[in-house]
Design a protein around this motif. Sequence first.
Motif, short mmCIF file in Angstrom:
data_model
loop_
_atom_site.label_atom_id
_atom_site.label_comp_id
_atom_site.label_asym_id
_atom_site.label_seq_id
_atom_site.Cartn_x
_atom_site.Cartn_y
_atom_site.Cartn_z
N GLN A 62 0.81 -1.22 0.00
CA GLN A 62 0.00 0.00 0.00
C GLN A 62 0.85 1.28 0.00
N ASN A 63 2.14 1.14 -0.31
CA ASN A 63 3.02 2.32 -0.37
C ASN A 63 2.97 3.08 0.96
N ILE A 64 3.30 2.37 2.01
CA ILE A 64 3.22 2.89 3.38
C ILE A 64 4.31 3.92 3.66
N MET A 65 3.96 4.99 4.36
CA MET A 65 4.98 5.88 4.93
C MET A 65 5.43 5.26 6.25
N GLN A 66 6.69 4.85 6.33
CA GLN A 66 7.21 4.18 7.51
C GLN A 66 7.95 5.20 8.39
N VAL A 67 7.56 5.26 9.67
CA VAL A 67 8.20 6.16 10.63
C VAL A 67 8.72 5.33 11.81
N GLN A 68 9.33 5.99 12.78
CA GLN A 68 9.93 5.24 13.89
C GLN A 68 8.98 5.07 15.07
N SER A 69 8.86 6.11 15.87
CA SER A 69 8.10 6.05 17.12
C SER A 69 6.61 5.89 16.89
N SER A 70 5.92 5.29 17.85
CA SER A 70 4.46 5.18 17.78
C SER A 70 3.80 6.55 17.93
N ALA A 71 4.56 7.55 18.35
CA ALA A 71 4.04 8.92 18.42
C ALA A 71 4.09 9.62 17.07
N ASP A 72 4.83 9.06 16.11
CA ASP A 72 4.99 9.71 14.80
C ASP A 72 3.75 9.62 13.90
N PRO A 73 3.06 8.46 13.82
CA PRO A 73 1.88 8.42 12.95
C PRO A 73 0.82 9.47 13.30
N PRO A 74 0.48 9.69 14.58
CA PRO A 74 -0.48 10.76 14.88
C PRO A 74 -0.01 12.13 14.41
N LYS A 75 1.30 12.39 14.50
CA LYS A 75 1.83 13.68 14.05
C LYS A 75 1.69 13.84 12.54
N LYS A 76 2.00 12.78 11.80
CA LYS A 76 1.88 12.83 10.34
C LYS A 76 0.42 12.99 9.93
N LEU A 77 -0.46 12.36 10.69
CA LEU A 77 -1.90 12.48 10.45
C LEU A 77 -2.36 13.92 10.66
N ASP A 78 -1.94 14.48 11.77
CA ASP A 78 -2.31 15.86 12.12
C ASP A 78 -1.83 16.84 11.06
N LEU A 79 -0.64 16.62 10.52
CA LEU A 79 -0.08 17.52 9.51
C LEU A 79 -0.69 17.31 8.13
N GLY A 80 -1.49 16.27 8.00
CA GLY A 80 -2.10 15.99 6.71
C GLY A 80 -1.17 15.32 5.72
N GLU A 81 -0.03 14.80 6.21
CA GLU A 81 0.91 14.12 5.32
C GLU A 81 0.40 12.74 4.91
N ARG A 82 -0.46 12.17 5.71
CA ARG A 82 -1.16 10.94 5.39
C ARG A 82 -2.59 11.05 5.93
N ALA A 83 -3.50 10.35 5.27
CA ALA A 83 -4.92 10.43 5.64
C ALA A 83 -5.28 9.46 6.76
N VAL A 84 -4.55 8.35 6.84
CA VAL A 84 -4.88 7.28 7.79
C VAL A 84 -3.61 6.75 8.44
N MET A 85 -3.71 6.38 9.71
CA MET A 85 -2.59 5.68 10.34
C MET A 85 -3.02 4.24 10.64
N ALA A 86 -2.12 3.31 10.37
CA ALA A 86 -2.40 1.89 10.57
C ALA A 86 -2.12 1.45 12.00
N ASP A 87 -1.22 2.17 12.67
CA ASP A 87 -0.94 1.93 14.07
C ASP A 87 -0.37 3.21 14.66
N GLY A 88 -0.20 3.23 15.97
CA GLY A 88 0.27 4.42 16.66
C GLY A 88 -0.44 4.53 17.99
#
Length: 354
Positions: free
Chosen positions: A217-243
């Motif tokens: 699914q062409n995932i944006m991979q980040v490190q910390s579990s705190a990172d997906p919510p931040k990317k979501l908030d910034l609108g860099e991705r529409a959905v987070m799969a975990d976090g």
Amino acid sequence: MTSTKISRRSALKATGAVLATAAFSTRVLADAPPAEPVTQALIDAAKKEGQVVYYTSTDLPVAEKLAKAFEARYSGIAVRVERTGAERVFQRIGQEYASSIHAVDVVNSSDAAHFIVWKRDGILAPYVPEDVAKYPAEHRDGDGQFASFRVWLSIIAFNTSLVKPEDAPKSFVDLLDPKWKGKIVKAHPGYSGTIMTATYQMQRDLGWGFFEQLAKQNIMQVQSSADPPKKLDLGERAVMADGNEYNIFQLREAGRPVEPVYASEGSPLIVGPNGIFKSSPNPNAAKLFQSFCFSREAQQMIIDVGGLRSAHPDTQEKAGRKLLKDIKTMKDDPAAVEKEGEAIKQRYTKIFRV
């Protein structure tokens, strides 16, 4: 001085190292010590030591608020917070003990399996704060060496500016829909204890085939579990799969466009214990800080400020959040995470090529 070697692979060679149903039902080695109240003698001894060193994977703003609240309660005792991802906390502790450097008083990790290793290597000190005696049995070690400082979930979430609620995924399987290709962010189990635990539970319940499909699914991979919510908030991705669920709570309550989703298959349940090391350079300050961490005051603070859940029976959930008892969760199994952790990281890395 003989150094202590800490390793995941050797941790479960001891007899009886099985956690089947309860988070902390590790093999009981002796009767748990009696619960200890905070006395003036302990406070005086802690003030003579003057500081406590706290290694934690808790979000830094929450950890610092906890430290400041403790310092306000017990003036003259400074808290030095060292914050990093759970896997790095584990590595740092291992490096320090391998070189006979003992600088840490109290430790917290979002990977409960780490405490199985530390307990089995004999480096944790038994200490039961008075409040911990009130906790459910599944949230306290039978030998009194650690207990659940914080509880939370790893969840799906979406950006409400980019996704309509009726179009949002309702399950993990929904994330495999082609419409989400290039729109998903997720964290890595090699860095985050939360994601290590979540990945174990998900591959156990959903199978590795789920991750193999998700990787397409062409995932944006980040490190910390705190990172997906931040990317979501910034609108860099529409959905987070975990976090972290708690980061989503914090953002949503600050008016940000994020919304949690509790997957129909169940959301991974994460437990982050606290423990004291036998070699603590400030043993009395460590006990005092440990007692404070499990007090109703501190536990209510991590709920209200940190968006976390608590095992303390006298705390109250913040209004507007779904109660934990009303959420379907996957089963936590720290011993299995401990046993399979390295294999999980290797397989995950192979699948996602990161």
